[in-house]
Write a protein that holds these residues in place. Sequence first.
Motif, PDB file in Angstrom:
ATOM      1  N   SER A  24       6.301  23.051  58.114  1.00  0.00           N
ATOM      2  CA  SER A  24       5.470  24.526  58.042  1.00  0.00           C
ATOM      3  C   SER A  24       4.831  24.496  56.533  1.00  0.00           C
ATOM      4  N   ALA A  25       3.985  25.053  56.600  1.00  0.00           N
ATOM      5  CA  ALA A  25       3.146  25.481  55.470  1.00  0.00           C
ATOM      6  C   ALA A  25       3.084  26.757  55.063  1.00  0.00           C
ATOM      7  N   GLU A  26       3.623  27.586  56.047  1.00  0.00           N
ATOM      8  CA  GLU A  26       3.733  28.981  55.823  1.00  0.00           C
ATOM      9  C   GLU A  26       4.812  29.592  54.899  1.00  0.00           C
ATOM     10  N   LEU A  91       2.156  29.567  45.543  1.00  0.00           N
ATOM     11  CA  LEU A  91       2.192  29.730  47.081  1.00  0.00           C
ATOM     12  C   LEU A  91       0.992  29.905  47.610  1.00  0.00           C
ATOM     13  N   ARG A  92       0.551  29.409  48.613  1.00  0.00           N
ATOM     14  CA  ARG A  92      -0.462  29.333  49.509  1.00  0.00           C
ATOM     15  C   ARG A  92      -0.171  29.549  51.016  1.00  0.00           C
ATOM     16  N   GLN A  93      -1.156  29.749  51.720  1.00  0.00           N
ATOM     17  CA  GLN A  93      -0.909  30.371  53.221  1.00  0.00           C
ATOM     18  C   GLN A  93       0.031  31.399  53.214  1.00  0.00           C
ATOM     19  N   LEU A  94       0.009  32.435  52.222  1.00  0.00           N
ATOM     20  CA  LEU A  94       1.145  33.380  51.989  1.00  0.00           C
ATOM     21  C   LEU A  94       0.803  34.698  52.782  1.00  0.00           C
ATOM     22  N   THR A  95       1.912  35.100  53.434  1.00  0.00           N
ATOM     23  CA  THR A  95       2.061  36.449  54.113  1.00  0.00           C
ATOM     24  C   THR A  95       2.806  37.202  53.031  1.00  0.00           C
ATOM     25  N   VAL A  96       2.336  38.234  52.469  1.00  0.00           N
ATOM     26  CA  VAL A  96       3.158  39.198  51.621  1.00  0.00           C
ATOM     27  C   VAL A  96       3.374  40.348  52.329  1.00  0.00           C
ATOM     28  N   ALA A  97       4.887  40.980  52.623  1.00  0.00           N
ATOM     29  CA  ALA A  97       5.148  41.908  53.263  1.00  0.00           C
ATOM     30  C   ALA A  97       5.838  42.962  52.266  1.00  0.00           C
TER      31      ALA A  97
END
Length: 285
Positions: A24-26, A91-97
């Motif tokens: 996974s790249a996420e 960091l790439r394909q990054l989801t920030v919560a």
Amino acid sequence: MTRPRVVETALPLHVTEHPGPPDSAETFLLVHGYGGSSYSWHPWVPALCERGRVLLVDPRGGGRAPKPDDGRYGAHDLADRLVELVRELDLRQLTVAGHSLGGGLSLLTALRLLDADEPRLARLVLVAAAAYPQRLPPFVGLSKVPWPTDLMARTVPFRSLIAGVLRSIVHDPATVSAEQIDAYTAPFLEAEGVRAAMDVGRRIVPPDLESLAARYDTIETPTLLIWGDSDRVVPRSVGERLAAALPRARREVIPRCGHVPVEEHPEATLGILLAFLDGTPLPAR
């Protein structure tokens, strides 16, 4: 779930990594709110680890992060360190919560990356996010008390105080557990934790908040907004205004829920999150 590890960084942050699937790249970067710690996200972590790498961040002064006595605890200072972390770890394909204050820091991080023309951010998840000028809750007002922090650490019954705060910000006070109280109390058991929390509280509102808010419509990152219908800390009206400003926002309001939706309704919020990540319709409730 793979055993977590602490990520070594020269930044004044505490970062715990839960590795995801090797193919996974996420990456998911989770930022907690004022007075909290990475514990706030524990209901979501196992499911997110099945999809990608999970990084739980205590911003400087919070949780187990370093707490230097340098006064650099304003929102811009905290957001700058998050952006530096994103770059340091590439960091790439990054989801920030982000939750509450962490949601405000997530918006600042998105603006910083946009200004630098760095296409690292794939998604935003904002949970009861601080985003506009509003009345501050009483527990933030405690940061204005001019007591010496070492005296406060010795004399203030923080466990009882924090138990009362938690019960005041959720929909059903009876759901607050001893484990929650212990987790939220831990950063306040030493004088430096008290001092850092007060430093953050005094600077929690960026002086240029209105001009920052005017730029939210430039953030075209797909964004999920989650709010409790009875949030008394960051009211629903903030979420409504934010949903109208963000070009690609998807807003969900959780019934019978206060300011900590992830902990109050873990299954419902996780279902919403996973549907957002998959681009599928939200589950019926």
